[in-house]
Design a protein around this motif. Structure first.
Motif, short mmCIF file in Angstrom:
data_model
loop_
_atom_site.label_atom_id
_atom_site.label_comp_id
_atom_site.label_asym_id
_atom_site.label_seq_id
_atom_site.Cartn_x
_atom_site.Cartn_y
_atom_site.Cartn_z
N ILE A 68 0.80 -1.23 0.00
CA ILE A 68 0.00 0.00 0.00
C ILE A 68 0.84 1.28 0.00
CG2 ILE A 68 -1.56 1.31 1.53
CD1 ILE A 68 -2.96 -0.90 0.01
N ASP A 69 1.84 1.32 0.90
CA ASP A 69 2.64 2.55 1.05
C ASP A 69 3.40 2.91 -0.21
OD1 ASP A 69 1.88 2.68 3.62
OD2 ASP A 69 3.73 1.86 4.47
N THR A 117 -8.36 0.04 0.72
CA THR A 117 -7.18 0.91 0.93
C THR A 117 -6.42 1.13 -0.37
OG1 THR A 117 -7.05 -0.18 3.08
CG2 THR A 117 -5.32 1.39 2.55
N MET A 121 -5.40 4.66 -2.10
CA MET A 121 -4.00 5.01 -2.40
C MET A 121 -3.79 5.23 -3.90
SD MET A 121 -2.67 5.35 0.46
CE MET A 121 -0.90 5.30 0.43
N LYS A 124 -4.89 8.71 -4.31
CA LYS A 124 -3.83 9.58 -3.75
C LYS A 124 -2.65 9.66 -4.72
CE LYS A 124 -0.84 10.14 0.21
NZ LYS A 124 -0.63 9.96 1.64
#
Ligand SMILES: NC(=O)c1ccc[n+]([C@@H]2O[C@H](COP(=O)([O-])OP(=O)(O)OC[C@H]3O[C@@H](n4cnc5c(N)ncnc54)[C@H](OP(=O)(O)O)[C@@H]3O)[C@@H](O)[C@H]2O)c1
Length: 252
Positions: A68-69, A117, A121, A124
């Motif tokens: 995810i990050d 999520t 993301m 984002k």
């Protein structure tokens, strides 16, 4: 109007492009002139998809969305290399059919991460400077299970309800910079995910589900047409919507 040039010169990132609805969406968008960045974990299956795409210049980019990050940085490097994106289709997803007494927190977290999520993301990632070019469009794959209940699929239902809620708030946040956000809620479509679900059902249970779709079960292309409509300028005045594509399932 959607014609063979509706998406010419537009680069669209499609997650879940190695299978089912994502693959069908990638094929449909390529027929409208889009250059596809096909994403999933299975490179061999992504290459199979790429072989079915119309036109040239498509890219196969294996990526595990549970990292995810790393999603925003990965999208930044993709656009630095291949130019800004005009759209994202998030069709990567997981299903879970399990009675409540067998649901474990780890499985909930894994499913939420990819279905919800990762969607957040990707949005984002897209909104970063130089990663997108307006007007751009995000299409998230939701499900009728986000709108109605069914025993044994509470985790999946919760994730799809979250996708619809996410769609509305992201649409409001991103409208000012020229990014529309919509979701599609399919009923049961005949894909690998549906086949896996079918293995957990008796013939009688499956027939009951089929009977709840007045127009019969869907085909991947039925959803891909809706994706194309929402990615292209045909839907330029639509954002924050969930388009139900379900053969009449939720009309009951
Ligand atoms: N089929 C239906 O009847 C139906 C109905 C309503 C809603 N939907 C929704 O539509 C979407 C697509 O469903 P489908 O039927 O096409 O499913 P599918 O055939 O099982 O495909 C799922 C896709 O998700 C990708 N994926 C899963 N985990 C991933 C990860 N960690 N990183 C990157 N990619 C990942 C898989 O690629 P890799 O294996 O290559 O990683 C695969 O391409 C899902 O969100 C599903 O909930 C489907």
């Amino acid at each position: 109007m959607l014609d063979a040039t509706a998406l010419a010169d537009r680069t669209i990132l499609v997650t879940g492009a190695s299978s089912g609805l994502g693959r069908a969406a990638a094929v449909m968008l390529s027929r409208l002139g889009a250059r596809i960045i096909a994403v999933g974990r299975n490179e061999a299956r992504l290459i199979e998809t790429a072989e079915q795409l119309a036109g040239t210049g498509h890219l196969v980019r294996p990526f595990d969305l549970s990292a995810i990050d790393e999603i925003p940085g990965w999208m930044k490097s993709l656009s630095a290399e291949h130019g800004p994106l005009r759209g994202v289709v998030h069709s990567a997803g997981r299903h879970l059919a399990r009675p409540l007494q067998m649901v474990k927190p780890d499985a909930v977290q894994e499913l939420m991460q990819i279905n919800v999520t990762a969607a957040l993301m990707l949005a984002k990632g897209l909104r970063q400077r130089n990663v997108f070019e307006a007007p751009a469009s995000i299409v998230l794959l939701s499900s009728v299970m986000g709108q109605v209940g069914q025993a044994g699929v509470s985790v999946y239902s919760a994730s799809k309800g979250a996708v619809d809620a996410l769609t509305r708030s992201l649409a409001l946040e991103l409208a000012a910079i020229g990014i529309r956000v919509n979701s599609i809620a399919p009923g049961q479509v005949e894909t690998e995910m549906a086949q896996q679900q079918r293995q957990t059902l008796t013939e009688e249970q499956f027939e009951r589900i089929r009977a709840l779709h007045p127009l019969g079960l869907g085909r991947p292309a039925d959803v891909a047409h809706a994706v194309a409509f929402l990615i292209a300028d045909t839907s330029r005045w639509i954002t924050g919507s969930t388009l139900t594509v379900d053969g009449g399932y939720t009309a009951h």
